[in-house]
Design a protein around this motif. Structure first.
Motif, PDB file in Angstrom:
ATOM      1  N   LEU A 170     -61.447  39.622 -31.872  1.00 38.08           N
ATOM      2  CA  LEU A 170     -60.393  38.937 -32.410  1.00 38.08           C
ATOM      3  C   LEU A 170     -60.161  37.553 -32.600  1.00 38.08           C
ATOM      4  N   SER A 171     -59.961  37.223 -33.651  1.00 39.89           N
ATOM      5  CA  SER A 171     -59.703  35.704 -33.864  1.00 39.89           C
ATOM      6  C   SER A 171     -58.416  35.261 -34.273  1.00 39.89           C
ATOM      7  N   GLY A 172     -58.181  34.122 -34.005  1.00 31.52           N
ATOM      8  CA  GLY A 172     -56.784  33.830 -34.167  1.00 31.52           C
ATOM      9  C   GLY A 172     -55.984  33.499 -32.916  1.00 31.52           C
ATOM     10  N   GLY A 173     -54.627  33.714 -32.469  1.00 26.69           N
ATOM     11  CA  GLY A 173     -53.878  33.666 -31.521  1.00 26.69           C
ATOM     12  C   GLY A 173     -53.800  32.193 -31.446  1.00 26.69           C
ATOM     13  N   GLY A 174     -54.339  31.414 -30.166  1.00 25.15           N
ATOM     14  CA  GLY A 174     -53.888  29.933 -30.038  1.00 25.15           C
ATOM     15  C   GLY A 174     -52.962  29.802 -28.900  1.00 25.15           C
ATOM     16  N   VAL A 175     -52.567  28.544 -28.754  1.00 15.71           N
ATOM     17  CA  VAL A 175     -51.534  28.122 -27.787  1.00 15.71           C
ATOM     18  C   VAL A 175     -50.057  28.413 -28.488  1.00 15.71           C
ATOM     19  N   ARG A 176     -49.342  29.155 -27.497  1.00 17.96           N
ATOM     20  CA  ARG A 176     -48.008  29.490 -27.905  1.00 17.96           C
ATOM     21  C   ARG A 176     -46.930  28.569 -27.000  1.00 17.96           C
ATOM     22  N   ARG A 177     -45.679  28.277 -27.564  1.00 18.91           N
ATOM     23  CA  ARG A 177     -44.577  27.606 -26.805  1.00 18.91           C
ATOM     24  C   ARG A 177     -43.545  28.522 -26.995  1.00 18.91           C
ATOM     25  N   LEU A 178     -43.023  28.940 -25.952  1.00 11.93           N
ATOM     26  CA  LEU A 178     -41.845  29.867 -26.169  1.00 11.93           C
ATOM     27  C   LEU A 178     -40.549  29.225 -25.162  1.00 11.93           C
ATOM     28  N   GLY A 179     -39.455  29.349 -25.874  1.00 16.46           N
ATOM     29  CA  GLY A 179     -38.319  28.785 -25.303  1.00 16.46           C
ATOM     30  C   GLY A 179     -37.757  29.907 -24.182  1.00 16.46           C
ATOM     31  N   PRO A 180     -36.643  29.424 -23.555  1.00 15.27           N
ATOM     32  CA  PRO A 180     -36.309  30.353 -22.467  1.00 15.27           C
ATOM     33  C   PRO A 180     -35.760  31.763 -23.209  1.00 15.27           C
ATOM     34  N   GLN A 181     -36.187  32.642 -22.363  1.00 17.35           N
ATOM     35  CA  GLN A 181     -35.822  34.075 -22.728  1.00 17.35           C
ATOM     36  C   GLN A 181     -36.247  34.308 -24.391  1.00 17.35           C
ATOM     37  N   ALA A 182     -37.249  33.818 -24.909  1.00 17.11           N
ATOM     38  CA  ALA A 182     -37.698  33.911 -26.148  1.00 17.11           C
ATOM     39  C   ALA A 182     -38.899  34.794 -26.211  1.00 17.11           C
ATOM     40  N   ARG A 183     -38.833  35.214 -27.679  1.00  6.15           N
ATOM     41  CA  ARG A 183     -40.170  35.970 -28.051  1.00  6.15           C
ATOM     42  C   ARG A 183     -40.842  35.582 -29.052  1.00  6.15           C
ATOM     43  N   SER A 184     -42.145  35.634 -29.354  1.00  5.09           N
ATOM     44  CA  SER A 184     -43.021  35.173 -30.364  1.00  5.09           C
ATOM     45  C   SER A 184     -44.054  36.095 -30.574  1.00  5.09           C
ATOM     46  N   ASP A 190     -55.444  26.442 -19.235  1.00  5.57           N
ATOM     47  CA  ASP A 190     -56.890  26.428 -18.537  1.00  5.57           C
ATOM     48  C   ASP A 190     -57.482  27.872 -18.480  1.00  5.57           C
ATOM     49  N   GLY A 191     -57.043  28.757 -18.869  1.00  7.44           N
ATOM     50  CA  GLY A 191     -57.534  30.131 -18.972  1.00  7.44           C
ATOM     51  C   GLY A 191     -57.164  30.845 -17.563  1.00  7.44           C
ATOM     52  N   GLN A 204     -36.938  28.686 -18.305  1.00 11.30           N
ATOM     53  CA  GLN A 204     -37.383  27.623 -18.877  1.00 11.30           C
ATOM     54  C   GLN A 204     -38.337  27.595 -19.762  1.00 11.30           C
ATOM     55  N   PRO A 205     -38.607  26.714 -20.802  1.00 10.86           N
ATOM     56  CA  PRO A 205     -39.794  26.906 -21.698  1.00 10.86           C
ATOM     57  C   PRO A 205     -41.062  27.010 -21.189  1.00 10.86           C
ATOM     58  N   VAL A 206     -42.079  27.676 -21.854  1.00  4.53           N
ATOM     59  CA  VAL A 206     -43.308  27.729 -21.427  1.00  4.53           C
ATOM     60  C   VAL A 206     -44.322  27.532 -22.416  1.00  4.53           C
ATOM     61  N   GLU A 207     -45.684  27.223 -21.897  1.00  2.00           N
ATOM     62  CA  GLU A 207     -46.707  27.099 -22.921  1.00  2.00           C
ATOM     63  C   GLU A 207     -47.766  27.778 -22.447  1.00  2.00           C
ATOM     64  N   VAL A 208     -48.356  28.730 -23.120  1.00  4.08           N
ATOM     65  CA  VAL A 208     -49.401  29.850 -22.685  1.00  4.08           C
ATOM     66  C   VAL A 208     -50.121  30.158 -23.643  1.00  4.08           C
ATOM     67  N   GLN A 209     -51.128  30.856 -23.593  1.00  2.00           N
ATOM     68  CA  GLN A 209     -51.991  31.402 -24.442  1.00  2.00           C
ATOM     69  C   GLN A 209     -52.608  32.834 -24.130  1.00  2.00           C
ATOM     70  N   VAL A 210     -53.146  33.561 -25.199  1.00  2.00           N
ATOM     71  CA  VAL A 210     -53.390  35.088 -24.941  1.00  2.00           C
ATOM     72  C   VAL A 210     -55.002  35.162 -24.766  1.00  2.00           C
ATOM     73  N   GLN A 211     -55.401  35.566 -23.621  1.00  3.40           N
ATOM     74  CA  GLN A 211     -56.951  35.818 -23.710  1.00  3.40           C
ATOM     75  C   GLN A 211     -57.271  37.139 -23.757  1.00  3.40           C
TER      76      GLN A 211
END
Length: 769
Positions: free
Chosen positions: A628-642, A666-667, A612-619
């Motif tokens: 380190l600046s940048g990153g942000g929220v990422r949406r990934l489809g099923p079995q996807a890479r970004s 929410d961290g 299933q698609p997910v929405e996460v971020q990197v801490q």
């Protein structure tokens, strides 16, 4: 076989005969037999009430459990002379040693059956018929002992000590009753329910045995069928019905499939077939009961298909038996109510609400009910229960059993129905206390004693949860008596309550210690938290929290009190499975990064291993000297890479350790992490100045020496060919272009130059032109 201990037991029984025949007001301490009886006697049927005239019929089986062959085995009936007069003495009598003497055998020919030979392991039926006047009872009102003794010849000659015995109670037929006494019989369906690690119902082999003919679930329906028109009430744990519904639906595992009830997540419409019509879609599964499969299910095995068919057939049969009568519905999972109120009140609310949802989905009428299996409930739990919930408590929950004429009391603001724990405890040994005939005779005896004492309180009895088909089917056959009126529990609960003080309720420290401990609730909460976190990161709305709620509620059942560690382990398996799903959303960082200045780019890869698609971020966590600046929220489809890109900045040269973690929006960390070192090789301004000056010197020297080298070269050419020098300075007429010679072919010009190539130093000028 050795017999001295049995003889001593019989002698002790003879010495206590006076107490036994007087109603066993204080049962004497019997000498227990050191050896079990070689013959096991079981009473299958008997005349339920001692008649004033006529015969008493007793039938059953006798089984040889010894290594000897028995011959000429006589089955003699016996009874006590004096009756038991009240419920307290009846309770005490049921607890005496099986070898204690309680009545004389009837040895008149024609009143007992004889089995010629009984080999080791063999069983044989018997049938006794004895006139009531030969039993030797006094005929006074009350309850009498009745039973059968088996005596035979083996390697030990026949003596007066019974080789096998069975006994129970029989009430004398009441006389002159102005009004029949009411009784309410409750048939429970409650059992431990487990889920596998993947969320499917566990223990399918056990469910198959219980659903098979003669199994406990099949037997309780047989018992209800045998009731005919006699009223009874169902007491059901909806988790058992839920498990059966899931088994009937193929026992699907836990899934992250989007909830089709959420707007925008409805299943895709059916595409028209090639013939122009619409393809027939399968009947949708009620997702209130079973999760929708995320992938097409595999073809079930023969055993799985048979189990599904058996579960579906059982549910249909149960619905027909229920009809329109409300089912007494326990909180989902038969939750430990007292422990829940003490440790986590929200779990009780969830269990009550979920139980109602299951019954609605199955289209069964229900009445919320709390009925602890041990008949005890803490005062805090009674107070916390919502109004409208039917509460059943045993008379042993009070210091002195209340004497309400309706069996309903007002306690802590709630109406409570009092059940008879004496009648529920069954008959005396050596027969099993939960044997259907023993229970029926105990129930009739308790009711008769109330009638003789002019006690109008209805007798409420909750039967055991395990029944066998052939025994259970005959329970109601002889329960119908002219002086006993069976009614559903709803009629009893509607009676006028009698107020009783809260102080009369007893709930000791030992009772609290028996509750499910806080560790079970903590384990359940950890599993629920993991489910909530998974729901937060998956973009579509799913039912994962509902599915996991069901899985953990059954681990909080009061039936886990005797083995609480198993409940904690079961909740832990659910949490571990969810944590593994969360860990499928992982991060991949390079082994190391080197910055050539005080800042530079960094790229890491997010991988979604879920379907299933997910929405996460990197801490990001560093040692504080690198950001380190940048990153942000990422949406990934099923079995996807970004790829997630950062800009690293530092003010200090050296190695900086960086830790990256995948989190929810929410961290909250999901579990997947990676770490890498970043080396910062910062160059100073002085070095840059030195390098610039060096470049200026280099290019200055090139500019200074290049004109001299050109003039020297021309002088060399002129010295080598003096005639060509003036010509070279005179203007010439333009000539027609000529064909290129072989030395100027493109193929030769594009070949890499080398020491012996056409441009090698020292070659003749004519060759290079």
């Amino acid at each position: 076989m050795p017999r001295p201990s049995s003889f001593r037991a019989a002698l002790a029984g003879l010495l206590t005969f006076g107490a036994a025949s007087a109603g066993l007001t204080a049962p004497a301490a019997a000498v227990p037999a050191e050896d079990s009886d070689p013959l096991v006697v079981h009473i299958d049927t008997m005349t339920p009430v001692l008649p004033r005239t006529g015969d008493v019929q007793i039938t059953g089986t006798v089984t040889n459990v010894s290594d000897d062959t028995f011959t000429r085995v006589n089955l003699h009936p016996f009874s006590s002379e004096m009756p038991i007069l009240d419920a307290l003495n009846l309770k005490q009598s049921a607890a005496i040693d099986p070898t204690q003497f309680v009545g004389e055998r009837v040895t008149v020919p024609g009143t007992f059956d004889t089995i010629d030979e009984l080999a080791p392991g063999a069983s044989a039926p018997f049938s006794d018929s004895v006139p009531v006047e030969l039993l030797g009872t006094s005929g006074e009102p009350g309850v009498y002992w009745i039973g059968v003794h088996a005596l035979g010849d083996s390697t030990v000659p026949r003596d007066i000590v019974a080789d096998g015995r069975a006994r129970t109670f029989i009430p004398r037929e009441p006389s002159g009753a102005a009004q029949a006494r009411e009784a309410s019989v409750i048939l429970p369906i409650r059992s431990r329910v487990w889920f596998d690690e993947d969320g499917a119902v566990a223990g399918t082999e056990r469910w198959a045995r219980r659903l098979a003919e003669g199994g406990s679930l099949d037997g309780v329906l047989d018992m209800a069928d045998a009731a005919g028109s006699s009223p009874y009430s169902w007491l059901v744990d909806p988790a058992v019905l839920h498990a059966l519904a899931r088994l009937a639906d193929g026992n699907p595992p836990r899934t992250l499939t989007p909830d089709p009830n959420v707007p925008g997540q409805e299943p895709a419409p059916v595409e028209p077939s090639e013939e122009g019509g619409e393809e027939e879609s399968p009947t949708p599964t009620d997702d209130t009961l079973t999760p929708s499969p995320s992938v097409p299910a595999e073809e079930p095995s023969e055993e799985e298909a048979q189990l599904a068919a058996s579960a579906a057939a059982w549910l249909e049969r149960f619905k027909l038996l229920v009809g329109a009568t409300p089912v007494l519905t326990l909180p989902y999972g038969d939750i430990d109510v007292s422990a829940s109120v003490r440790n986590d009140r929200t779990r009780l609310d969830q269990a009550v609400a979920r139980g109602a949802e299951v019954m609605t989905a199955l289209e069964l009428p229900s009445q919320p009910t709390v009925a602890p299996e041990n008949d005890l409930l803490s005062p805090e739990a009674i107070t916390a229960l919502p109004q409208g919930v039917t509460i059943l408590l045993g008379d042993n929950a009070f210091a002195i059993p209340p004497t309400s004429p309706t069996s309903v009391v007002k306690l802590l603001g709630h109406e409570v129905v009092i059940t008879s724990t004496g009648a529920e405890s069954g008959g005396p040994a050596p027969t099993a206390a939960s044997d259907p005939l023993a229970l029926r005779q105990r129930l009739l005896s308790e009711a008769a004693l109330r009638l003789e004492a002019d006690d109008t309180a209805p007798l409420v009895v909750t039967l055991p949860t395990v029944w066998r088909g052939e025994d259970a089917a005959s329970f109601f056959t002889d329960l119908e008596q002219p002086w006993l009126d069976l009614v559903p529990l709803g009629e009893v609960a509607a009676g006028t309550p009698k107020g009783v003080p809260a102080a009369s309720l007893t709930y000791t420290d030992d009772d609290i210690a028996e509750e499910l401990d806080p560790a079970a609730f903590a384990a359940a909460n950890r599993a629920s938290e993991a489910a909530t976190l998974l729901e937060q990161v998956v973009i579509p709305v799913t039912t994962i929290e509902t599915q996991v709620r069901d899985e953990v509620l059954v681990t909080l059942s009061e039936q886990h009190r005797d083995r609480p560690r198993l409940a904690v382990a079961a909740a832990g398996r659910v949490e571990d499975s969810l944590r593994r799903d969360l860990a499928k959303i992982r991060i991949e960082a390079p082994p190391a990064v080197t910055l050539s200045s005080d800042s530079g780019p960094l790229g890491v890869t997010l991988v979604n291993g879920l379907d299933q698609p997910v929405e996460v971020q990197v801490q990001v966590r560093t040692n504080g000297e690198l950001t380190l600046s940048g990153g942000g929220v990422r949406r990934l489809g099923p079995q996807a890479r970004s790829v997630v890109r950062f800009e690293a900045t530092t003010s200090r040269a050296g190695v900086h350790n960086v830790r990256l973690a995948v989190t929810s929006l929410d961290g909250v960390p999901l579990g997947a992490t990676d770490a890498l070192p970043i080396r910062a090789a910062r160059v100073s301004a002085l070095i840059w100045i030195v390098m610039a000056l060096g470049a200026l010197v280099l290019f200055g020297m090139i500019g200074y020496r290049l004109p001299g080298q050109i003039r020297a070269r021309r002088a060399e050419l002129a010295a080598a060919d003096p005639a060509a020098a003036p010509a070279a300075t005179e203007p010439t007429e333009p000539t027609e272009p000529t064909e290129p010679t072989e030395s100027t072919e493109p193929s030769e010009q594009n070949e890499p130059a080398g020491p012996s190539g056409p441009t090698s130093p020292g070659a003749p000028v004519a060759e290079r032109s």
